[in-house]
Design a protein around this motif. Structure first.
Motif, PDB file in Angstrom:
ATOM      1  N   UNK A  26      33.262  -2.347   9.170  1.00 36.67           N
ATOM      2  CA  UNK A  26      31.762  -2.996   9.069  1.00 36.67           C
ATOM      3  C   UNK A  26      31.858  -4.573   9.068  1.00 36.67           C
ATOM      4  N   UNK A  27      32.758  -5.239   9.578  1.00 35.06           N
ATOM      5  CA  UNK A  27      32.860  -6.684   9.404  1.00 35.06           C
ATOM      6  C   UNK A  27      33.192  -7.267   8.081  1.00 35.06           C
ATOM      7  N   UNK A  28      32.803  -8.204   7.605  1.00 42.48           N
ATOM      8  CA  UNK A  28      32.938  -8.851   6.383  1.00 42.48           C
ATOM      9  C   UNK A  28      31.567  -9.469   5.700  1.00 42.48           C
ATOM     10  N   UNK A  29      31.906  -9.929   4.540  1.00 44.26           N
ATOM     11  CA  UNK A  29      30.560 -10.212   3.573  1.00 44.26           C
ATOM     12  C   UNK A  29      29.768 -11.215   4.344  1.00 44.26           C
ATOM     13  N   UNK A  30      30.344 -12.179   4.928  1.00 41.91           N
ATOM     14  CA  UNK A  30      29.546 -13.216   5.793  1.00 41.91           C
ATOM     15  C   UNK A  30      28.800 -12.675   6.646  1.00 41.91           C
ATOM     16  N   UNK A  31      29.123 -11.678   7.519  1.00 37.19           N
ATOM     17  CA  UNK A  31      28.139 -11.212   8.502  1.00 37.19           C
ATOM     18  C   UNK A  31      26.943 -10.542   7.812  1.00 37.19           C
ATOM     19  N   UNK A  32      27.089 -10.023   6.820  1.00 32.71           N
ATOM     20  CA  UNK A  32      25.797  -9.186   6.190  1.00 32.71           C
ATOM     21  C   UNK A  32      25.210 -10.098   5.264  1.00 32.71           C
ATOM     22  N   UNK A  33      25.763 -11.191   4.829  1.00 27.32           N
ATOM     23  CA  UNK A  33      25.394 -12.185   3.766  1.00 27.32           C
ATOM     24  C   UNK A  33      25.546 -13.483   4.087  1.00 27.32           C
ATOM     25  N   UNK A  34      25.032 -13.961   4.902  1.00 24.80           N
ATOM     26  CA  UNK A  34      25.229 -15.397   5.617  1.00 24.80           C
ATOM     27  C   UNK A  34      25.273 -16.332   4.556  1.00 24.80           C
ATOM     28  N   UNK A  35      26.444 -17.154   4.464  1.00 31.36           N
ATOM     29  CA  UNK A  35      25.923 -18.265   3.402  1.00 31.36           C
ATOM     30  C   UNK A  35      25.093 -19.439   3.569  1.00 31.36           C
ATOM     31  N   UNK A  36      24.580 -19.389   5.074  1.00 27.68           N
ATOM     32  CA  UNK A  36      23.654 -20.277   5.576  1.00 27.68           C
ATOM     33  C   UNK A  36      22.287 -19.767   5.199  1.00 27.68           C
ATOM     34  N   UNK A  37      21.940 -18.571   4.676  1.00 25.44           N
ATOM     35  CA  UNK A  37      20.702 -18.015   4.377  1.00 25.44           C
ATOM     36  C   UNK A  37      20.269 -18.341   3.085  1.00 25.44           C
ATOM     37  N   UNK A  40      20.426 -15.927  -0.270  1.00 22.88           N
ATOM     38  CA  UNK A  40      21.579 -15.294  -1.101  1.00 22.88           C
ATOM     39  C   UNK A  40      22.234 -16.465  -2.172  1.00 22.88           C
ATOM     40  N   UNK A  41      21.637 -17.481  -2.190  1.00 23.08           N
ATOM     41  CA  UNK A  41      21.935 -18.632  -3.040  1.00 23.08           C
ATOM     42  C   UNK A  41      21.681 -18.136  -4.258  1.00 23.08           C
ATOM     43  N   UNK A  42      22.581 -18.128  -5.173  1.00 19.49           N
ATOM     44  CA  UNK A  42      22.851 -17.633  -6.593  1.00 19.49           C
ATOM     45  C   UNK A  42      22.910 -16.376  -6.795  1.00 19.49           C
ATOM     46  N   UNK A  43      22.847 -15.438  -5.601  1.00 17.22           N
ATOM     47  CA  UNK A  43      22.830 -14.115  -5.886  1.00 17.22           C
ATOM     48  C   UNK A  43      23.974 -13.565  -6.552  1.00 17.22           C
ATOM     49  N   UNK A  44      23.721 -12.314  -7.296  1.00 22.66           N
ATOM     50  CA  UNK A  44      24.695 -11.761  -8.178  1.00 22.66           C
ATOM     51  C   UNK A  44      25.796 -10.993  -7.364  1.00 22.66           C
ATOM     52  N   UNK A  45      27.024 -11.342  -7.331  1.00 25.04           N
ATOM     53  CA  UNK A  45      27.969 -10.589  -6.254  1.00 25.04           C
ATOM     54  C   UNK A  45      27.911  -9.040  -6.739  1.00 25.04           C
ATOM     55  N   UNK A  46      27.382  -8.465  -7.622  1.00 30.71           N
ATOM     56  CA  UNK A  46      27.136  -6.884  -7.878  1.00 30.71           C
ATOM     57  C   UNK A  46      26.204  -6.406  -6.557  1.00 30.71           C
ATOM     58  N   UNK A  47      25.107  -7.379  -6.237  1.00 32.47           N
ATOM     59  CA  UNK A  47      24.269  -7.062  -5.236  1.00 32.47           C
ATOM     60  C   UNK A  47      25.067  -6.612  -4.055  1.00 32.47           C
ATOM     61  N   UNK A  48      26.133  -7.351  -3.595  1.00 32.12           N
ATOM     62  CA  UNK A  48      26.943  -7.277  -2.487  1.00 32.12           C
ATOM     63  C   UNK A  48      27.847  -5.954  -2.746  1.00 32.12           C
TER      64      UNK A  48
END
Length: 130
Positions: A26-37, A40-48
């Motif tokens: 299923x790809x990688x974390x950046x494909x699902x949670x773009x750092x450009x979006x 996701x700024x300051x989102x807890x990694x537990x969400x991912x």
């Protein structure tokens, strides 16, 4: 010690998320949670991590065990291992005995050795429950 990052900067969890997503194809974390979006700024990694665990469930897999290696000069990881294991296991709904955390340094070599960054590598074993 603060980590400069888009989300909360938990490199160990990000490595686990990538390991799970990769094992599922299923790809990688950046494909699902773009750092450009900005959402996701300051989102807890537990969400991912929860997202990756749910994706595994959807595809008929459970996490058998996982192994994480954190590479950094600072902070020392040993004092936090037990808490990290419990936290990761709680999100994944597995026993903390199935979570292994190792730490090493870069022996003062390169940017990680100069304490300019942290790296983490994770391996996960999934099993099919279908």
């Amino acid at each position: 010690m603060a980590i400069e990052a888009h989300s909360d900067g938990d490199v160990a969890i990000h490595a686990i998320v990538d390991a799970i997503l990769g094992a599922l194809g299923c790809g990688d974390i950046g494909e699902h949670f773009s750092p450009d979006d900005p959402q996701w700024k300051n989102c807890y990694s537990s969400y991912f991590l929860n997202f990756a665990a749910e994706k595994a469930q959807e595809k008929g897999y459970s996490i058998s065990n996982l192994d994480i290696t954190v590479v950094c000069e600072k902070p020392k990881i040993s004092p936090y291992k037990a808490e990290m294991r419990k936290s990761i296991a709680k999100v994944l709904k597995i026993s903390d005995e199935l979570v292994n955390i190792k730490a090493t340094t870069a022996e003062k070599l390169g940017s990680i050795g100069r304490a300019e960054g942290i790296a983490a590598y994770a391996t996960v074993l999934l099993y099919s429950f279908k």
